[in-house]
Design an enzyme around this catalytic site. Structure first.
Site, PDB file in Angstrom:
ATOM      1  CB  CYS A 129      -7.311  23.829   0.691  1.00 38.92           C
ATOM      2  SG  CYS A 129      -6.426  23.984  -0.860  1.00 38.92           S
ATOM      3  CG  HIS A 172      -4.668  23.797   3.734  1.00 39.62           C
ATOM      4  ND1 HIS A 172      -4.229  22.683   3.053  1.00 39.62           N
ATOM      5  CD2 HIS A 172      -4.663  24.822   2.840  1.00 39.62           C
ATOM      6  CE1 HIS A 172      -3.971  23.029   1.801  1.00 39.62           C
ATOM      7  NE2 HIS A 172      -4.219  24.317   1.648  1.00 39.62           N
ATOM      8  CG  ASN A 229      -1.609  23.555  -0.891  1.00 42.48           C
ATOM      9  OD1 ASN A 229      -2.379  22.634  -0.679  1.00 42.48           O
ATOM     10  ND2 ASN A 229      -2.008  24.818  -0.968  1.00 42.48           N
TER      11      ASN A 229
HETATM   12  O1  UT7 Z   1      -4.512  26.197  -0.422  1.00 42.29           O
HETATM   13  C1  UT7 Z   1      -4.547  27.544  -0.689  1.00 42.29           C
HETATM   14  C2  UT7 Z   1      -3.721  27.703  -1.903  1.00 42.29           C
HETATM   15  N1  UT7 Z   1      -3.005  28.876  -2.131  1.00 42.29           N
HETATM   16  C3  UT7 Z   1      -2.196  29.524  -1.274  1.00 42.29           C
HETATM   17  O2  UT7 Z   1      -2.090  29.255  -0.138  1.00 42.29           O
HETATM   18  C4  UT7 Z   1      -1.394  30.634  -1.874  1.00 42.29           C
HETATM   19  C5  UT7 Z   1      -1.142  31.757  -0.920  1.00 42.29           C
HETATM   20  N2  UT7 Z   1      -0.152  32.667  -1.499  1.00 42.29           N
HETATM   21  C6  UT7 Z   1       1.155  32.403  -1.479  1.00 42.29           C
HETATM   22  O3  UT7 Z   1       1.582  31.400  -0.928  1.00 42.29           O
HETATM   23  C7  UT7 Z   1       2.084  33.423  -2.054  1.00 42.29           C
HETATM   24  O4  UT7 Z   1       1.336  34.554  -2.485  1.00 42.29           O
HETATM   25  C8  UT7 Z   1       2.918  32.889  -3.250  1.00 42.29           C
HETATM   26  C9  UT7 Z   1       3.938  31.876  -2.744  1.00 42.29           C
HETATM   27  C10 UT7 Z   1       2.027  32.255  -4.294  1.00 42.29           C
HETATM   28  C11 UT7 Z   1       3.674  34.030  -3.904  1.00 42.29           C
HETATM   29  O5  UT7 Z   1       4.500  34.663  -2.936  1.00 42.29           O
HETATM   30  P1  UT7 Z   1       4.480  36.239  -2.782  1.00 42.29           P
HETATM   31  O6  UT7 Z   1       5.429  36.574  -1.725  1.00 42.29           O
HETATM   32  O7  UT7 Z   1       3.060  36.684  -2.605  1.00 42.29           O
HETATM   33  O8  UT7 Z   1       5.081  36.701  -4.149  1.00 42.29           O
HETATM   34  P2  UT7 Z   1       4.473  37.710  -5.230  1.00 42.29           P
HETATM   35  O9  UT7 Z   1       3.413  37.034  -6.018  1.00 42.29           O
HETATM   36  O10 UT7 Z   1       4.153  39.012  -4.560  1.00 42.29           O
HETATM   37  O11 UT7 Z   1       5.731  37.943  -6.142  1.00 42.29           O
HETATM   38  C12 UT7 Z   1       6.895  38.638  -5.680  1.00 42.29           C
HETATM   39  C13 UT7 Z   1       7.958  38.573  -6.751  1.00 42.29           C
HETATM   40  C14 UT7 Z   1       7.458  38.983  -8.128  1.00 42.29           C
HETATM   41  O12 UT7 Z   1       8.506  39.612  -8.807  1.00 42.29           O
HETATM   42  P3  UT7 Z   1       8.577  41.221  -8.923  1.00 42.29           P
HETATM   43  O13 UT7 Z   1       7.302  41.611  -9.603  1.00 42.29           O
HETATM   44  O14 UT7 Z   1       8.660  41.727  -7.517  1.00 42.29           O
HETATM   45  O15 UT7 Z   1       9.806  41.452  -9.726  1.00 42.29           O
HETATM   46  C15 UT7 Z   1       7.151  37.652  -8.783  1.00 42.29           C
HETATM   47  O16 UT7 Z   1       7.211  37.733 -10.201  1.00 42.29           O
HETATM   48  O17 UT7 Z   1       8.412  37.227  -6.882  1.00 42.29           O
HETATM   49  C16 UT7 Z   1       8.255  36.791  -8.237  1.00 42.29           C
HETATM   50  N3  UT7 Z   1       7.934  35.386  -8.218  1.00 42.29           N
HETATM   51  C17 UT7 Z   1       8.867  34.443  -8.221  1.00 42.29           C
HETATM   52  N4  UT7 Z   1      10.212  34.496  -8.255  1.00 42.29           N
HETATM   53  C18 UT7 Z   1      10.881  33.320  -8.240  1.00 42.29           C
HETATM   54  C19 UT7 Z   1       6.713  34.823  -8.167  1.00 42.29           C
HETATM   55  N5  UT7 Z   1       6.837  33.487  -8.143  1.00 42.29           N
HETATM   56  C20 UT7 Z   1       8.171  33.230  -8.180  1.00 42.29           C
HETATM   57  C21 UT7 Z   1       8.911  32.041  -8.167  1.00 42.29           C
HETATM   58  N6  UT7 Z   1      10.266  32.124  -8.183  1.00 42.29           N
HETATM   59  N7  UT7 Z   1       8.346  30.824  -8.120  1.00 42.29           N
END
Ligand code: UT7
Length: 327
Positions: free
Chosen positions: A112, A254, A284
């Site tokens: 990225c 980005h 993204n």
């Molecule tokens: O170019 C660089 C590329 N990467 C990035 O920029 C990624 C940067 N990170 C992010 O954008 C975020 O960390 C994500 C969008 C990937 C994830 O969001 P988050 O707020 O960090 O969620 P999390 O991983 O902490 O998950 C929170 C909850 C979990 O459930 P529990 O354990 O609290 O019950 C996940 O299992 O949300 C759940 N979860 C989802 N629920 C519905 C994770 N993904 C999803 C989903 N839909 N797609």
């Protein structure tokens, strides 16, 4: 010698996949995706579309917008992590299609942050007088690398390409600032076909096959990295160039996650209006995101002669960087 962007172009596939469609095959929903990422849809390449074909379309549009012919290009860099082929490089394939027969062509792979590094590389060449007119393209067909069963990644990414024509003009160049930290590489990976070492088990079967070519990510680690490092590096690039926040018209970041952009704005104590976003429509698109956004802004008349922009990229590697562009 300063770099001047004198044309932009972009191409995204027609095939638009909204959040409700994603929710038909992974356990997610529109509300969660919008709230946690800001993404509402992404565009996914059709069977005829490739990293090369999208790059060619974006490149053609940037050349037309700059009002120059392909023969005038003497440097062509494609930033991509999702090339169709190992050899030849994407840039040479694009050269062939565009007829940019005078250009020196190569690919650059820095995920990225790739477009930003392509911009810096071209700027250094222009500044030293080696080349005079560069076509820089970020093109990604990330849908090929996606684990469509992993709701933590497949909701985020999209396909597309963006391009700019960069020319050398009189004046002092703005100094870019870039950093890398290879010790944190495991946060965002795609185990590729180059990694032959674990490919076969004792029986000769391809034990790793299922995990290969798929993006894996520690989302929270990448999120924390971005909200800390991006404001820092924007501060660094301003200091390095003896400028202040008041000099900057727009921050072109980005497009990874709306919450990352908002957190950067907050840490810099700058109004969110100075941080344009289009990730809601495209997701993204990795190294294509900055040039696609630049093209959106340019086509919609939001960039004015003399405006100073900060471009900032961040991602796998880990890598991050910022550069000042005068429109
Ligand atoms: O170019 C660089 C590329 N990467 C990035 O920029 C990624 C940067 N990170 C992010 O954008 C975020 O960390 C994500 C969008 C990937 C994830 O969001 P988050 O707020 O960090 O969620 P999390 O991983 O902490 O998950 C929170 C909850 C979990 O459930 P529990 O354990 O609290 O019950 C996940 O299992 O949300 C759940 N979860 C989802 N629920 C519905 C994770 N993904 C999803 C989903 N839909 N797609």
């Amino acid at each position: 010698m300063k770099g001047k962007i004198c044309g932009t172009g972009a191409y995204v596939p027609q095939n638009r996949m909204d959040n409700d469609q994603i929710a038909t095959f992974v356990d997610t929903n529109d509300e969660w995706i919008k709230e946690r990422t800001g993404v509402e849809a992404r565009h996914i390449a059709g069977t005829e579309e490739t990293t090369v074909s999208m790059a060619v379309m974006a490149g053609k549009r940037a050349l037309a917008n700059a009002g120059i012919t392909a023969e005038e290009i003497d440097l062509l860099i494609v930033s991509t992590t999702s090339s169709n082929l190992i050899l030849p490089c994407t840039a040479c394939e694009v050269q062939k299609e565009l007829g940019a027969n005078r250009a020196t062509c190569f690919d650059l792979s820095a995920a990225c942050t790739g477009f930003l590094l392509a911009y810096n590389t071209a700027l250094a060449y222009l500044n030293s007088g080696v080349y005079h007119t560069a076509l820089l393209i970020g093109s990604e067909c990330l849908s090929n690398l996606m684990d469509w069963k992993d709701r933590g990644t497949c909701i985020l990414f999209g396909d597309g390409a963006g391009a700019v024509v960069l020319k050398g003009t009189d004046g002092d160049m703005y100094f870019p600032v870039t950093h890398s930290d290879g010790t944190k590489g495991e946060a965002l990976t795609c185990k590729s076909r180059h990694d032959w070492s674990n490919l076969y088990d004792d029986s000769g079967a391809s034990a790793m096959q299922d995990q290969m070519h798929r993006i894996g990510m520690d989302g929270q680690a990448v999120f924390r990295f971005a909200v800390k490092r991006v404001p820092e590096i924007i501060g660094e690039v301003l200091t390095q160039n003896h400028m202040s926040k008041e000099d900057i018209a727009l921050y072109v970041l980005h497009q990874a996650n709306k919450r990352i952009v908002e957190a950067v704005a907050k840490r810099l104590d700058e109004p969110i209006e100075k941080f344009p976003m289009n990730l809601q429509e495209y997701g993204n698109t990795s190294s294509a995101s900055i040039p696609i956004l630049l093209d959106d802004l340019h086509q919609s008349g939001k960039l004015h002669e003399g405006d100073k922009l900060v471009l900032a990229g961040f991602g796998a590697g880990l890598t991050w960087g910022a550069v000042i562009v005068e429109w």
